[in-house]
Structures are given as C-alpha cells and as structure tokens.
Design an enzyme around this catalytic site. Sequence first.
Site, PDB file in Angstrom:
ATOM      1  N   GLU A  74       0.855  -1.182   0.000  1.00 20.37           N
ATOM      2  CA  GLU A  74       0.000   0.000   0.000  1.00 20.37           C
ATOM      3  C   GLU A  74       0.894   1.235   0.000  1.00 20.37           C
ATOM      4  O   GLU A  74       1.694   1.440   0.916  1.00 20.37           O
ATOM      5  CB  GLU A  74      -0.947   0.039   1.200  1.00 20.37           C
ATOM      6  CG  GLU A  74      -1.892   1.233   1.134  1.00 20.37           C
ATOM      7  CD  GLU A  74      -3.065   1.157   2.087  1.00 20.37           C
ATOM      8  OE1 GLU A  74      -3.637   2.218   2.391  1.00 20.37           O
ATOM      9  OE2 GLU A  74      -3.420   0.038   2.520  1.00 20.37           O
ATOM     10  N   ASP A 126       9.881   7.668   1.502  1.00 19.22           N
ATOM     11  CA  ASP A 126       9.207   7.715   0.210  1.00 19.22           C
ATOM     12  C   ASP A 126       9.310   6.358  -0.479  1.00 19.22           C
ATOM     13  O   ASP A 126      10.323   5.656  -0.373  1.00 19.22           O
ATOM     14  CB  ASP A 126       9.847   8.806  -0.655  1.00 19.22           C
ATOM     15  CG  ASP A 126       9.145   8.958  -1.986  1.00 19.22           C
ATOM     16  OD1 ASP A 126       7.953   9.281  -1.986  1.00 19.22           O
ATOM     17  OD2 ASP A 126       9.794   8.731  -3.025  1.00 19.22           O
ATOM     18  N   ASP A 148      -2.842  12.609  -2.424  1.00 14.22           N
ATOM     19  CA  ASP A 148      -2.972  14.060  -2.572  1.00 14.22           C
ATOM     20  C   ASP A 148      -3.181  14.379  -4.049  1.00 14.22           C
ATOM     21  O   ASP A 148      -2.362  14.005  -4.891  1.00 14.22           O
ATOM     22  CB  ASP A 148      -1.697  14.737  -2.063  1.00 14.22           C
ATOM     23  CG  ASP A 148      -1.817  16.244  -1.958  1.00 14.22           C
ATOM     24  OD1 ASP A 148      -2.575  16.832  -2.757  1.00 14.22           O
ATOM     25  OD2 ASP A 148      -1.165  16.835  -1.096  1.00 14.22           O
ATOM     26  N   LYS A 152      -3.926  22.185  -8.275  1.00 15.82           N
ATOM     27  CA  LYS A 152      -3.525  23.314  -9.115  1.00 15.82           C
ATOM     28  C   LYS A 152      -2.703  22.810 -10.304  1.00 15.82           C
ATOM     29  O   LYS A 152      -1.887  21.914 -10.180  1.00 15.82           O
ATOM     30  CB  LYS A 152      -2.722  24.316  -8.294  1.00 15.82           C
ATOM     31  CG  LYS A 152      -3.530  24.964  -7.174  1.00 15.82           C
ATOM     32  CD  LYS A 152      -2.698  25.960  -6.388  1.00 15.82           C
ATOM     33  CE  LYS A 152      -3.519  26.581  -5.258  1.00 15.82           C
ATOM     34  NZ  LYS A 152      -2.730  27.546  -4.465  1.00 15.82           N
ATOM     35  N   ASP A 184     -11.424  10.670  -4.660  1.00 16.30           N
ATOM     36  CA  ASP A 184     -12.675  11.419  -4.691  1.00 16.30           C
ATOM     37  C   ASP A 184     -12.562  12.639  -5.600  1.00 16.30           C
ATOM     38  O   ASP A 184     -13.461  13.469  -5.634  1.00 16.30           O
ATOM     39  CB  ASP A 184     -13.062  11.864  -3.278  1.00 16.30           C
ATOM     40  CG  ASP A 184     -11.962  12.691  -2.611  1.00 16.30           C
ATOM     41  OD1 ASP A 184     -10.781  12.275  -2.670  1.00 16.30           O
ATOM     42  OD2 ASP A 184     -12.261  13.743  -2.025  1.00 16.30           O
ATOM     43  N   ARG A 223     -10.654   6.903   6.178  1.00 11.81           N
ATOM     44  CA  ARG A 223     -11.164   8.164   6.725  1.00 11.81           C
ATOM     45  C   ARG A 223     -11.306   9.216   5.630  1.00 11.81           C
ATOM     46  O   ARG A 223     -12.185  10.063   5.701  1.00 11.81           O
ATOM     47  CB  ARG A 223     -10.247   8.661   7.840  1.00 11.81           C
ATOM     48  CG  ARG A 223      -8.790   8.831   7.445  1.00 11.81           C
ATOM     49  CD  ARG A 223      -7.931   9.190   8.648  1.00 11.81           C
ATOM     50  NE  ARG A 223      -6.523   9.164   8.311  1.00 11.81           N
ATOM     51  CZ  ARG A 223      -5.671  10.122   8.666  1.00 11.81           C
ATOM     52  NH1 ARG A 223      -6.094  11.176   9.329  1.00 11.81           N
ATOM     53  NH2 ARG A 223      -4.398  10.025   8.350  1.00 11.81           N
TER      54      ARG A 223
END
Length: 245
Positions: A74, A126, A148, A152, A184, A223
């Site tokens: 993951e 990372d 994330d 922009k 989302d 969450r």
Amino acid sequence: MDTDPTGRSSHVAEEPERAFFGRRKGKRLRGEQERRLTELLPALRVDLPPDDRPLDPRTLFPAMPAPPEALWLEIGFGGGEHLAAQAAAQPTVGFIGAEPFVNGVVKLLAAIEAHGLRNVRIRDEDVTALLARLPDACLDRVYLLYPDPWPKRRQRKRRFVSDASLAEIGRVLKDGGLFRFASDIDDYAGWTLVRAARCPLLTWTAQGERDWTQPFRGWPGTRYEAKALEAGRRPTYLEFARRPR
C-alpha cells in the site's frame, strides 16, 4: 509521499528526480506514540539492502507462522486503517505499507499492537526507492488510495501517478496482479485512466459502471473516503491488472 493541510498524503513520481514534497510530521506525538515509534518501528521497518542489491520482499516476514502466500503493497497508507483491516482479514498475506508521514505511521503501529498483527512491515520513507529495489513480478497487489490530488495545474507534476510510476508498478506486479486506485477527485481519476491506457503493462478490468463507482470487494473504507462522502463527493475505484509477460 506528500501531505496536504488536512494530512492527506501521497508520493511524488512525475518528475525524473521524484522529489519529496510535504510534511513528515504533524501534531506533536504523545507518550504512547513515542514509545511505539521507538520500540515497535525498528523491528517492522523495511530497510533497503546495501550496495544497490534488490530486496526480496518474501524475507520481510519472519514473525509469520509460514511464508506469505501473497504480497501486497500500500503506497501512502495515511492513518493505516485500510492496511490494518486488510492485514487482520488476510493473515496469510504479507503487507508492506509505505508512508513517510510520522503521525500516520504511529497510528498504524497502534493498530498492529492492538490486534497483534504479524504480517505487516513499514517503509517510513518515500516509496520510490523501495519500488526501484524490488525484483520483477514479486507483488500480487498494489494499492494507492486517496493520494494528494495536487489540484492546481502547476502542481500536477507532483502527483504520484505518472507514466514512470505505472511502468514501475507494472514491473513489480506478477502476471494478473492488481493495481487498485481510489480517489474522490474526478480530475485525478481521469488523469490516472489516461496514463494507464498508454501503459502497455496494465489493463483496466472494468466491465461496467459499477466496477468503478462501487468499492472494491472486501473494502473496509478509509477516513478520507468518509470525509469525501460527507462533503458530497463520489469516490472512483479503479482496478488494473498486470498483462501476461
């Protein structure tokens, strides 16, 4: 992996150097969190072998009663709720979670301790270097959940999904292995579909609308998904399979 102001995190893969963006630590850790970081993490941490040698992920789980029947990664586990739930439900699968955000790591450590999970290892750096050191066709499944979105336009090169990252995921997946992506943000879902469509190693498994509008089978939720639904945003669930070699 990067974090936005809400704590959402992701790794960066669009640029050749794959630079790291974002915070590594948020709120101050409490006593039990510090203890877990000091006492539990060293035994669970995934360190890379010296001299640029490849890492055999099958060797990472000495605490399991038998060698793992499958290996899942993951990328950016956030608070670890998805990874912990899957690890509890799949005790014969070895799970590697990559997350450099310390506050997310300590949440997963708490779940590991509470549930006695013996099939989880953590890469608290990372994920890029880890992927590069994994051998071909070594993983059965890779997750990237609610990364994330870097919304922009000038930031989009920071998104984890890129031609290079998908090629690397395809390389480490076994034939028929799955890459699962959830977001989302419609723009990021479209971004991922475009890049996956031109990746010769992956094929989209969807046969109908329900295959990308309904959660994956056995999905425990996250969450970030809960926040998205509360805000009225409908998540997208994409699954890609590794083409036969």
